[in-house]
Design a protein around this motif. Structure first.
Motif, PDB file in Angstrom:
ATOM      1  N   LEU A 103       0.815  -1.212   0.000  1.00 12.78           N
ATOM      2  CA  LEU A 103       0.000   0.000   0.000  1.00 12.78           C
ATOM      3  C   LEU A 103       0.854   1.270   0.000  1.00 12.78           C
ATOM      4  O   LEU A 103       0.556   2.200  -0.777  1.00 12.78           O
ATOM      5  CB  LEU A 103      -0.976   0.004   1.178  1.00 12.78           C
ATOM      6  CG  LEU A 103      -1.937   1.205   1.242  1.00 12.78           C
ATOM      7  CD1 LEU A 103      -2.807   1.297  -0.004  1.00 12.78           C
ATOM      8  CD2 LEU A 103      -2.806   1.124   2.497  1.00 12.78           C
ATOM      9  N   PRO A 104       1.900   1.380   0.822  1.00  8.88           N
ATOM     10  CA  PRO A 104       2.708   2.610   0.772  1.00  8.88           C
ATOM     11  C   PRO A 104       3.300   2.863  -0.611  1.00  8.88           C
ATOM     12  O   PRO A 104       3.278   3.998  -1.103  1.00  8.88           O
ATOM     13  CB  PRO A 104       3.806   2.350   1.817  1.00  8.88           C
ATOM     14  CG  PRO A 104       3.182   1.369   2.768  1.00  8.88           C
ATOM     15  CD  PRO A 104       2.334   0.479   1.914  1.00  8.88           C
ATOM     16  N   LEU A 123       0.510   4.065  -2.951  1.00  8.81           N
ATOM     17  CA  LEU A 123       0.103   5.450  -2.751  1.00  8.81           C
ATOM     18  C   LEU A 123       1.154   6.417  -3.299  1.00  8.81           C
ATOM     19  O   LEU A 123       0.804   7.460  -3.878  1.00  8.81           O
ATOM     20  CB  LEU A 123      -0.155   5.709  -1.273  1.00  8.81           C
ATOM     21  CG  LEU A 123      -1.289   4.874  -0.653  1.00  8.81           C
ATOM     22  CD1 LEU A 123      -1.414   5.178   0.828  1.00  8.81           C
ATOM     23  CD2 LEU A 123      -2.619   5.109  -1.377  1.00  8.81           C
ATOM     24  N   GLU A 152       0.620   6.384  -6.969  1.00  9.26           N
ATOM     25  CA  GLU A 152      -0.576   7.154  -7.308  1.00  9.26           C
ATOM     26  C   GLU A 152      -0.256   8.649  -7.390  1.00  9.26           C
ATOM     27  O   GLU A 152      -0.746   9.346  -8.291  1.00  9.26           O
ATOM     28  CB  GLU A 152      -1.669   6.927  -6.261  1.00  9.26           C
ATOM     29  CG  GLU A 152      -2.307   5.549  -6.296  1.00  9.26           C
ATOM     30  CD  GLU A 152      -3.439   5.443  -7.304  1.00  9.26           C
ATOM     31  OE1 GLU A 152      -3.631   6.389  -8.103  1.00  9.26           O
ATOM     32  OE2 GLU A 152      -4.138   4.419  -7.283  1.00  9.26           O
ATOM     33  N   ASP A 153       0.529   9.151  -6.465  1.00 10.37           N
ATOM     34  CA  ASP A 153       0.884  10.572  -6.482  1.00 10.37           C
ATOM     35  C   ASP A 153       1.694  10.913  -7.727  1.00 10.37           C
ATOM     36  O   ASP A 153       1.453  11.939  -8.377  1.00 10.37           O
ATOM     37  CB  ASP A 153       1.675  10.938  -5.227  1.00 10.37           C
ATOM     38  CG  ASP A 153       0.816  10.934  -3.977  1.00 10.37           C
ATOM     39  OD1 ASP A 153      -0.430  11.003  -4.101  1.00 10.37           O
ATOM     40  OD2 ASP A 153       1.386  10.842  -2.860  1.00 10.37           O
ATOM     41  N   THR A 159      -9.543   0.370   0.055  1.00  7.52           N
ATOM     42  CA  THR A 159      -9.117   1.136   1.225  1.00  7.52           C
ATOM     43  C   THR A 159      -9.504   2.595   1.030  1.00  7.52           C
ATOM     44  O   THR A 159      -9.648   3.080  -0.102  1.00  7.52           O
ATOM     45  CB  THR A 159      -7.595   1.054   1.431  1.00  7.52           C
ATOM     46  OG1 THR A 159      -6.932   1.653   0.301  1.00  7.52           O
ATOM     47  CG2 THR A 159      -7.127  -0.385   1.591  1.00  7.52           C
ATOM     48  N   ILE A 160      -9.645   3.303   2.120  1.00  6.06           N
ATOM     49  CA  ILE A 160      -9.945   4.732   2.048  1.00  6.06           C
ATOM     50  C   ILE A 160      -8.858   5.466   1.264  1.00  6.06           C
ATOM     51  O   ILE A 160      -9.142   6.340   0.426  1.00  6.06           O
ATOM     52  CB  ILE A 160     -10.073   5.320   3.466  1.00  6.06           C
ATOM     53  CG1 ILE A 160     -11.328   4.779   4.154  1.00  6.06           C
ATOM     54  CG2 ILE A 160     -10.114   6.845   3.422  1.00  6.06           C
ATOM     55  CD1 ILE A 160     -11.458   5.168   5.611  1.00  6.06           C
ATOM     56  N   GLU A 161      -7.606   5.076   1.501  1.00  7.70           N
ATOM     57  CA  GLU A 161      -6.489   5.759   0.856  1.00  7.70           C
ATOM     58  C   GLU A 161      -6.537   5.616  -0.670  1.00  7.70           C
ATOM     59  O   GLU A 161      -6.355   6.596  -1.402  1.00  7.70           O
ATOM     60  CB  GLU A 161      -5.159   5.214   1.381  1.00  7.70           C
ATOM     61  CG  GLU A 161      -4.914   5.485   2.860  1.00  7.70           C
ATOM     62  CD  GLU A 161      -5.429   4.369   3.769  1.00  7.70           C
ATOM     63  OE1 GLU A 161      -4.955   4.301   4.920  1.00  7.70           O
ATOM     64  OE2 GLU A 161      -6.302   3.583   3.333  1.00  7.70           O
ATOM     65  N   GLU A 162      -6.778   4.391  -1.141  1.00  4.06           N
ATOM     66  CA  GLU A 162      -6.831   4.162  -2.584  1.00  4.06           C
ATOM     67  C   GLU A 162      -8.012   4.889  -3.212  1.00  4.06           C
ATOM     68  O   GLU A 162      -7.897   5.492  -4.291  1.00  4.06           O
ATOM     69  CB  GLU A 162      -6.930   2.662  -2.866  1.00  4.06           C
ATOM     70  CG  GLU A 162      -5.675   1.891  -2.533  1.00  4.06           C
ATOM     71  CD  GLU A 162      -5.914   0.388  -2.503  1.00  4.06           C
ATOM     72  OE1 GLU A 162      -5.200  -0.314  -3.231  1.00  4.06           O
ATOM     73  OE2 GLU A 162      -6.812  -0.073  -1.777  1.00  4.06           O
ATOM     74  N   GLU A 192      -9.484   7.570  -2.130  1.00  2.00           N
ATOM     75  CA  GLU A 192      -9.252   9.021  -2.109  1.00  2.00           C
ATOM     76  C   GLU A 192      -8.374   9.469  -3.274  1.00  2.00           C
ATOM     77  O   GLU A 192      -8.534  10.591  -3.778  1.00  2.00           O
ATOM     78  CB  GLU A 192      -8.618   9.432  -0.783  1.00  2.00           C
ATOM     79  CG  GLU A 192      -9.605   9.447   0.373  1.00  2.00           C
ATOM     80  CD  GLU A 192      -8.959   9.804   1.704  1.00  2.00           C
ATOM     81  OE1 GLU A 192      -7.714   9.737   1.795  1.00  2.00           O
ATOM     82  OE2 GLU A 192      -9.702  10.139   2.648  1.00  2.00           O
ATOM     83  N   LYS A 193      -7.450   8.608  -3.687  1.00  4.76           N
ATOM     84  CA  LYS A 193      -6.614   8.954  -4.837  1.00  4.76           C
ATOM     85  C   LYS A 193      -7.469   9.057  -6.108  1.00  4.76           C
ATOM     86  O   LYS A 193      -7.255   9.957  -6.936  1.00  4.76           O
ATOM     87  CB  LYS A 193      -5.502   7.925  -5.030  1.00  4.76           C
ATOM     88  CG  LYS A 193      -4.526   7.807  -3.866  1.00  4.76           C
ATOM     89  CD  LYS A 193      -3.798   9.093  -3.567  1.00  4.76           C
ATOM     90  CE  LYS A 193      -2.741   8.884  -2.479  1.00  4.76           C
ATOM     91  NZ  LYS A 193      -2.086  10.158  -2.085  1.00  4.76           N
TER      92      LYS A 193
END
Length: 251
Positions: free
Chosen positions: A116-117, A120, A123-124, A167-170, A172-173
């Motif tokens: 995941l890290p 992310l 993704e950025d 996941t929330i993180e994915e 949100e991207k």
């Protein structure tokens, strides 16, 4: 123009399961594939009338992308930065006179979220890459983006909350991209349909019961909105654990 994207989960295997029948019947102007799982020289694909562009992963039997196009592009690039190493073959960008066409196979965060890290961070980098292209001309982005954006985009959203791909993180991207100048074309046409999925596990009867996820997308620059005609999911087409997705757009 007719555009198609398909995660084939191994192109050679998919060809044995009818890939060429679908390819020839759909007659797409541009056809993108992800997760080809092969190296240069391992396939000789005769696609009359199409230019072929391949981005192979260094690791054998892993990842990789390809694009087949009737119109020759002005330029083709592989990865996000020609100076950087992109060993997994995840991105191909075709530049045409009036737009960019990008196909992507987004890294999976893995079941344990161990990746995941890295996901992310990737993704950025990808977000800034797409925004940079969009400053020059409109972008058509397609591929397996490995995220179900909203609860409507997977069958069992409650039990999958926090799992890889939801996941929330994915999520949100994806929201960030769509909030900064881009359109999820399927939701543009079908904002409330809760049965539109593009991937199913190989567990028995899961696909027959349509217990799936929508993780494959056609996303376009907002200024192309008036050029959109239709977006479809061809869930009846077999050959992979994903199905092809389709976009009809005036270009």
């Amino acid at each position: 123009m007719k555009l198609v994207s398909w995660n084939v989960n191994g192109l050679r295997a998919c060809i044995r399961k009818g890939f060429l029948d679908y390819f020839n019947n759909i007659e797409a102007d541009i056809f993108a594939v992800q997760e080809i799982k092969l190296q240069e020289g391992q396939i000789d694909l005769d696609l009359e009338g199409y230019e072929q562009y391949w981005n192979y992963a260094e690791k054998k039997g892993y990842a990789g992308t390809a694009v087949f196009t009737k119109q020759q592009p002005l330029n083709v690039t592989y990865g996000m930065d020609e100076e950087a190493s992109h060993p997994e073959g995840r991105i191909i960008t075709l530049e045409f006179e009036d737009y960019y066409f990008v196909t992507v196979y987004t890294p999976n965060a893995q079941r344990t979220l161990a990746r995941l890290p890295l996901r992310l961070e990737w993704e950025d980098q990808f977000y800034h890459y797409i925004q940079k292209l969009d400053e020059q001309k409109p972008v058509i982005l397609c591929g397996d983006m490995n995220v179900a954006h909203k609860p409507i985009d997977l069958k069992n959203d409650k039990s999958n909350k926090g799992n890889s791909g939801f996941t929330i993180e994915e999520r949100e991207k994806m929201t960030r991209l769509l909030n900064h100048g881009f359109i999820d074309t399927l939701r543009y046409f079908y904002p409330d349909r809760d049965d539109l999925f593009t991937w199913w596990s190989y567990m028995k009867t899961v696909r027959e019961r349509n217990i799936g996820w929508r993780i494959d997308y056609f996303i376009v620059s907002e200024r192309m909105q008036d050029q959109l005609n239709d977006a479809q999911i061809h869930s009846d087409v077999m050959g992979s654990d994903h199905c092809p997705i389709y976009l009809d757009i005036d270009l």
